[in-house]
Design a protein around this motif. Sequence first.
Motif, PDB file in Angstrom:
ATOM      1  N   ALA A   1      -7.175   1.813  -5.398  1.00 23.82           N
ATOM      2  CA  ALA A   1      -8.593   2.118  -4.469  1.00 23.82           C
ATOM      3  C   ALA A   1      -8.062   3.117  -3.174  1.00 23.82           C
ATOM      4  CB  ALA A   1      -9.044   0.277  -3.893  1.00 23.82           C
TER       5      ALA A   1
ATOM      6  N   GLN B   1     -13.367   1.271   5.345  1.00 26.14           N
ATOM      7  CA  GLN B   1     -13.922   1.732   4.201  1.00 26.14           C
ATOM      8  C   GLN B   1     -12.326   1.399   2.717  1.00 26.14           C
ATOM      9  OE1 GLN B   1     -14.971   5.620   4.338  1.00 26.14           O
ATOM     10  NE2 GLN B   1     -15.439   5.648   2.393  1.00 26.14           N
ATOM     11  N   ILE B   2     -13.357   1.359   1.444  1.00 27.96           N
ATOM     12  CA  ILE B   2     -12.654   0.639   0.518  1.00 27.96           C
ATOM     13  C   ILE B   2     -13.114   1.759  -0.320  1.00 27.96           C
ATOM     14  CG2 ILE B   2     -11.743  -1.209  -0.917  1.00 27.96           C
ATOM     15  CD1 ILE B   2     -11.333  -2.894   0.368  1.00 27.96           C
TER      16      ILE B   2
ATOM     17  N   LEU C   1      -7.685  -7.163  -4.546  1.00 30.05           N
ATOM     18  CA  LEU C   1      -9.500  -6.525  -3.797  1.00 30.05           C
ATOM     19  C   LEU C   1      -9.938  -7.809  -4.499  1.00 30.05           C
ATOM     20  CD1 LEU C   1     -10.343  -2.960  -3.362  1.00 30.05           C
ATOM     21  CD2 LEU C   1      -9.084  -4.311  -1.680  1.00 30.05           C
TER      22      LEU C   1
ATOM     23  N   TYR D   1     -10.733  -7.024   5.132  1.00 30.49           N
ATOM     24  CA  TYR D   1      -9.643  -6.683   4.921  1.00 30.49           C
ATOM     25  C   TYR D   1      -8.657  -5.566   6.542  1.00 30.49           C
ATOM     26  CZ  TYR D   1     -11.435  -7.163   0.135  1.00 30.49           C
ATOM     27  OH  TYR D   1     -12.057  -7.485  -0.992  1.00 30.49           O
TER      28      TYR D   1
ATOM     29  N   SER E   1       1.063  -0.422   0.063  1.00 30.35           N
ATOM     30  CA  SER E   1      -0.374   0.333   0.186  1.00 30.35           C
ATOM     31  C   SER E   1       1.275   1.633   0.241  1.00 30.35           C
ATOM     32  CB  SER E   1      -0.672  -0.202   1.510  1.00 30.35           C
ATOM     33  OG  SER E   1      -1.678   0.842   1.582  1.00 30.35           O
TER      34      SER E   1
ATOM     35  N   ILE F   1      -9.317  -2.368   7.754  1.00 29.23           N
ATOM     36  CA  ILE F   1      -9.538  -1.009   6.790  1.00 29.23           C
ATOM     37  C   ILE F   1     -10.934  -1.379   7.340  1.00 29.23           C
ATOM     38  CG2 ILE F   1      -9.498  -0.880   4.349  1.00 29.23           C
ATOM     39  CD1 ILE F   1      -7.063  -3.230   3.830  1.00 29.23           C
TER      40      ILE F   1
ATOM     41  N   VAL G   1     -16.505  -4.329  -3.972  1.00 32.65           N
ATOM     42  CA  VAL G   1     -16.361  -4.812  -3.249  1.00 32.65           C
ATOM     43  C   VAL G   1     -16.668  -5.763  -2.524  1.00 32.65           C
ATOM     44  CG1 VAL G   1     -13.868  -4.664  -1.665  1.00 32.65           C
ATOM     45  CG2 VAL G   1     -14.136  -3.114  -3.686  1.00 32.65           C
TER      46      VAL G   1
ATOM     47  N   ILE H   1      -8.208   3.532   0.492  1.00 33.66           N
ATOM     48  CA  ILE H   1      -8.276   2.550   1.901  1.00 33.66           C
ATOM     49  C   ILE H   1      -8.160   3.406   2.568  1.00 33.66           C
ATOM     50  CG2 ILE H   1      -7.883   0.343   0.779  1.00 33.66           C
ATOM     51  CD1 ILE H   1      -5.352   0.683   2.735  1.00 33.66           C
TER      52      ILE H   1
ATOM     53  N   SER I   1     -12.920   1.891  -4.316  1.00 31.79           N
ATOM     54  CA  SER I   1     -12.267   0.940  -5.706  1.00 31.79           C
ATOM     55  C   SER I   1     -12.830   2.705  -6.669  1.00 31.79           C
ATOM     56  CB  SER I   1     -12.598  -0.116  -5.990  1.00 31.79           C
ATOM     57  OG  SER I   1     -11.895  -0.516  -6.539  1.00 31.79           O
TER      58      SER I   1
END
Length: 175
Positions: free
Chosen positions: A117, A100-101, A67, A81, A52, A98, A75, A119, A103
């Motif tokens: 994405a 919130q993601i 992902l 994650y 990351s 994690i 997602v 994160i 993408s």
Amino acid sequence: MANLSSVCYAILALLGASQALQLVTRDVDIAGVTKFQSALLLIDGKQTTCESVLVDSNAGFVAASCLKYTSDGDVDTDVKYELAVRAGGSTTTEVYPITQIDSHKEYNPETYVNNLAVIQFNPDKEVTWQNYIGIDPEEWDDHYFIRRSLSSVSSLTWNNIIAFANTDTPSIQGI
């Protein structure tokens, strides 16, 4: 269409970091890579090959291709994650959920177009820090490839860093 720098700056602005971003002249050499924060994506408690790019102690970027997705292209939120984050210049590693993601809405898994994405992690903000972001690639003397990996997820033990500049052959940097 906006250029990549404009898109990255817009994404950084949208992150809404509580601190002002530290945009600086890049000053690093291959021997100094261990002083920077590093992070590795974990999926369901297992190491991935996905690192990351960390913006600060709450947000970063990963490749969207790292992902897992549902059949409708969202997602997969049933997947756990996490981010293993190593403090720069030390052997301390923390694992953060994690939370919130996001993408890229036009990510194409077949062509890898828009493979990005954003994160968010460290929701309790137990630790705060900020990475320094080099803003002008034209002023960089070298470009570096850095590969980090864990030798053990359970003990959070890192392998030595594989690092090389655009003019070097790969070397191992001690951690």
